[in-house]
Motif scaffolding. Structure first.
Motif, PDB file in Angstrom:
ATOM      1  N   UNK A  55    -125.782 -18.686  69.952  1.00  0.00           N
ATOM      2  CA  UNK A  55    -126.414 -19.289  68.801  1.00  0.00           C
ATOM      3  C   UNK A  55    -126.719 -18.215  67.604  1.00  0.00           C
ATOM      4  N   UNK A  56    -126.625 -18.506  66.523  1.00  0.00           N
ATOM      5  CA  UNK A  56    -126.891 -17.563  65.544  1.00  0.00           C
ATOM      6  C   UNK A  56    -127.174 -18.278  64.179  1.00  0.00           C
ATOM      7  N   UNK A  57    -127.569 -17.582  63.123  1.00  0.00           N
ATOM      8  CA  UNK A  57    -127.764 -18.331  62.006  1.00  0.00           C
ATOM      9  C   UNK A  57    -126.655 -18.045  60.843  1.00  0.00           C
ATOM     10  N   UNK A  58    -126.705 -18.498  59.984  1.00  0.00           N
ATOM     11  CA  UNK A  58    -125.579 -18.669  59.036  1.00  0.00           C
ATOM     12  C   UNK A  58    -124.293 -18.415  59.403  1.00  0.00           C
ATOM     13  N   UNK A  59    -123.805 -19.158  60.325  1.00  0.00           N
ATOM     14  CA  UNK A  59    -122.399 -18.878  60.766  1.00  0.00           C
ATOM     15  C   UNK A  59    -121.284 -19.297  59.295  1.00  0.00           C
ATOM     16  N   UNK A  88    -121.639 -12.773  61.979  1.00  0.00           N
ATOM     17  CA  UNK A  88    -121.928 -14.207  61.724  1.00  0.00           C
ATOM     18  C   UNK A  88    -121.064 -14.634  60.857  1.00  0.00           C
ATOM     19  N   UNK A  89    -120.943 -13.884  59.771  1.00  0.00           N
ATOM     20  CA  UNK A  89    -119.872 -14.624  58.512  1.00  0.00           C
ATOM     21  C   UNK A  89    -118.560 -14.475  58.979  1.00  0.00           C
ATOM     22  N   UNK A  90    -117.977 -14.034  60.051  1.00  0.00           N
ATOM     23  CA  UNK A  90    -116.703 -13.941  60.628  1.00  0.00           C
ATOM     24  C   UNK A  90    -116.453 -14.773  61.669  1.00  0.00           C
ATOM     25  N   UNK A  91    -117.319 -15.160  62.401  1.00  0.00           N
ATOM     26  CA  UNK A  91    -117.605 -16.115  63.672  1.00  0.00           C
ATOM     27  C   UNK A  91    -117.206 -17.659  63.281  1.00  0.00           C
ATOM     28  N   UNK A  92    -117.701 -17.958  62.181  1.00  0.00           N
ATOM     29  CA  UNK A  92    -117.649 -19.327  61.981  1.00  0.00           C
ATOM     30  C   UNK A  92    -119.076 -19.939  62.271  1.00  0.00           C
ATOM     31  N   UNK A  93    -119.192 -21.303  62.179  1.00  0.00           N
ATOM     32  CA  UNK A  93    -120.491 -21.975  62.383  1.00  0.00           C
ATOM     33  C   UNK A  93    -120.739 -22.121  63.833  1.00  0.00           C
ATOM     34  N   UNK A  94    -121.706 -21.700  64.519  1.00  0.00           N
ATOM     35  CA  UNK A  94    -121.822 -21.824  65.920  1.00  0.00           C
ATOM     36  C   UNK A  94    -121.666 -23.430  66.548  1.00  0.00           C
ATOM     37  N   UNK A  95    -120.905 -23.419  67.481  1.00  0.00           N
ATOM     38  CA  UNK A  95    -120.788 -24.793  68.128  1.00  0.00           C
ATOM     39  C   UNK A  95    -121.725 -25.097  68.855  1.00  0.00           C
ATOM     40  N   UNK A  96    -122.125 -26.471  68.844  1.00  0.00           N
ATOM     41  CA  UNK A  96    -123.262 -26.910  69.522  1.00  0.00           C
ATOM     42  C   UNK A  96    -123.083 -26.872  71.078  1.00  0.00           C
TER      43      UNK A  96
END
Lengths: 296, 334
Positions: B62-66, B49-57
């Motif tokens: 879906x995931x937390x702390x992107x 999740x810290x490499x993927x970037x914030x989840x696009x709506x």
């Protein structure tokens, strides 16, 4: 509201297989102190044998007994060969659990290889339904609950009223003292494995009749609930196991009814973790040095 | 062929890290972490999740702390996540005196609950489908071909393994490592000679958890995907078996165990040509791993490379120094 009352009914039905399994598990665990993680695999074995026996045209109830007897044999065989070998070599408690895990993998994947990973479904004709308030039971479900209750009464009576039962309880408390007072503990342990295996096979069969499908991993979904019930009810106590199984069955169905079916068993495990952490008396022991005797 | 070798080597590096992590916790300190896989998996999830970037709506996952952090940060975040989870669980579970097999059960239960919660709750880490498309480190910068990148990853993970190995050896040979083994053999006696057993147990659990999280982070950077299927509780059993086969409390043994159990019998068969019905080879894999465990535990209970005899350097020097001249045997001529 009716939804929840119905859920209690389903919980009682679900509890029948949990209780049968938990009684067998606690009987064996209380006596031998081997944490039998392979119990799930042997439950699958019992279920598969019962299914196969039913395929040959046997009535489902007779098939259930067949599954129980076959599982009883398998359990005794693995206990007296593999488990005994490792126990004699001085395997620690946790290592014995790992050994049963290894046996479980062998049994499960052997079944999976033979059945080619198929899931079989069972059809049982339902003749009548009974209503108890808003709760509806089919004939078969009622029979399963009655079976579990009868087995519980017989087992409890056997442990409290007969000589062999008393010897069994004595061996569970202190094997050395029991041997010193003239109990043939080896024979008692054999009886415990046989009984436990029989109940294990019965539980697997009952679970299959309840959910109407069976494959090599059927027992696994039941195993965690069985262990939870057995440990909650204090290892070795058949009454405790039965009561805990009833509570767990109802609790998981209530959680499902509340709309969180994904978390139903998570709740059960959460309860177990809390019980184990909060009741140090029943689970206490040296963290490292094993001060609990293994008798196989 | 090249891909087969390089992928197997990366797996070897990751499973070696796994075996070291459990070896430190179980082999050296005697903590039965039967839910080991949870620590690897939280490292993998956090790194993803810290490499993927914030989840696009409206995106497919879906995931937390992107967040989209640069290369070493996801690995570090994964490591820290493993350590944090170990600290939390250690404070709850390891501070009590519980029978060892019950402790194993509690850990197992933690693993089962975690898997169930993560697969059910899609807001956390995309539920049962898991996370995918995790960017691989440097892949955007270096423009290597697929094969060359695989080999680059082999070198990268081996370099990391070597660093961890020397760190572990240094820890295990220090006086702190001796305290660990003392605690494993008899925790009451160890506390009587002034070792703070509770604190030691939690610290070693946290270090092991950090290595586990690190191995998970590395694995997800390589695979690009991570889902609950990858971390069923049985995986912990595999790591335990590799520690037992290689030899408990022996970091070189753990390499052999990691090579034999998860790599040779667990990963390589998936490269074999398909035979029988689908899933047969996976079934046979598990049969072989279980049989391997039962036979090694019977034939070589201490593993292929048993625990070595550790002697502190000062003691060894004293043993070797001639303290007294050898006593002349009676009747010998001087």
């Amino acid at each position: 509201m009716n939804l929840y009352i119905e859920a209690i009914g389903f919980g009682v039905i679900a509890a029948s297989s949990i209780a049968l399994g938990a009684m067998g598990f606690t009987l064996q665990f209380g006596l031998t102190n081997v944490l039998n993680v392979g119990y799930g695999a042997t439950m699958s074995f019992g279920a598969i044998v019962a299914y196969a026996a039913h395929l040959t045209g046997m009535s489902i109830w007779l098939a259930l007994i067949c599954g129980g007897i076959a599982t009883s044999g398998l359990t005794l065989l693995s206990a007296k060969t593999l488990l005994r070998v490792y126990a004699k070599r001085g395997a620690a408690l946790f290592e014995m659990a790992m050994v049963t895990f290894g046996i479980a993998l062998i049994v499960e994947y052997a079944i999976a290889s033979i059945t080619e990973n198929n899931t079989f479904s069972l059809t049982i004709a339902i003749e009548h339904t009974h209503a108890l308030g808003p709760i509806r039971f089919t004939d078969v479900q009622l029979a399963l609950v009655i079976l579990a209750v009868v087995v519980f009464i017989l087992l409890d009576g056997f442990l409290r009223l007969t000589k062999v039962g008393t010897a069994l309880r004595a061996t569970a408390v202190d094997p050395d003292l029991a041997r010193a007072s003239g109990i043939a503990t080896g024979r008692i342990v054999t009886i415990a494995w046989l009984l436990s295996g029989f109940l294990c096979g019965l539980a697997g069969g009952v679970f299959t009749i309840d959910i109407l499908t069976v494959n090599a991993f059927t027992g696994d979904s039941l195993l965690s609930l069985v262990i939870v019930a057995a440990l909650m009810g204090t290892a070795g106590s058949v009454r405790g196991a039965a009561l805990a199984a009833l509570l767990l069955g109802i609790a998981t169905q209530l959680v499902s009814a509340a709309g969180a079916s994904g978390y139903a068993s998570a709740v059960a495990y959460g309860v177990l973790a809390v019980v184990l952490l909060a009741r140090p008396k029943s689970v206490q022991g040296g963290l490292v040095a094993d001060r609990v005797q293994i008798t196989v | 062929m090249s891909a087969f070798v390089s992928i197997s080597l990366v797996y070897l590096a990751i499973y070696t890290l796994s075996a070291w992590s459990l070896n430190l916790q179980y082999g050296y300190a005697g903590i039965i972490n039967f839910g080991w896989i949870v620590f690897q998996s939280i490292g993998a999830y956090v790194a993803a999740t810290t490499a993927l970037g914030s989840p696009t709506s409206g995106g497919f996952q879906t995931y937390i702390f992107g967040a989209r952090l640069g290369f070493p940060l996801p690995l570090i975040m994964g490591t820290l996540a493993g350590a944090a989870l170990a600290l939390l669980l250690g404070l709850i579970i390891l501070t009590r005196r519980i029978r060892p097999d019950f402790q194993a059960i509690i850990m197992l239960v933690v693993a089962i609950i975690a898997a169930e919660v993560v697969s059910t709750n899609t807001a956390l880490f995309n539920g049962a489908n898991g996370l995918s498309n995790v960017p691989q480190p440097f892949n955007g910068v270096m423009h290597l071909s697929y094969n060359n990148y695989q080999w680059f990853f082999v070198a990268f993970s081996f370099a990391l393994c070597i660093i961890v190995y020397f760190g572990l050896e240094w820890i295990c040979r220090s006086s702190w490592g001796r305290a660990l083994r003392a605690m494993r053999e008899d925790d009451i006696l160890a506390s009587h000679v002034g070792i703070n057993v509770q604190a030691l147990r939690i610290v070693v659990f946290v270090i092991g958890g950090a290595i586990a999280g690190f191995s998970g982070a590395l694995l997800v950077e390589f695979l690009g995907t991570w889902s609950p299927d990858a971390w069923s509780f049985v995986e912990s059993f595999v790591v335990f078996v590799s520690v037992y086969v290689g030899g408990r409390a022996n970091n070189r043994g753990a390499i052999i165990g990691a090579f034999l159990v998860p790599v040779v019998f667990g990963t390589m068969p998936s490269f074999l040509p398909e035979f029988g019905y689908p899933g047969l080879s996976a079934n046979l894999e598990w049969l072989v791993i279980a049989a391997l465990w039962l036979t090694t535990f019977y034939l070589r209970p201490a593993g292929i490379l048993p625990e070595g005899r550790f002697i502190a350097r000062r003691t060894r020097a004293r043993e070797q120094a001639p303290v007294m001249p050898p006593i002349a045997k009676q009747g010998s001529v001087a």
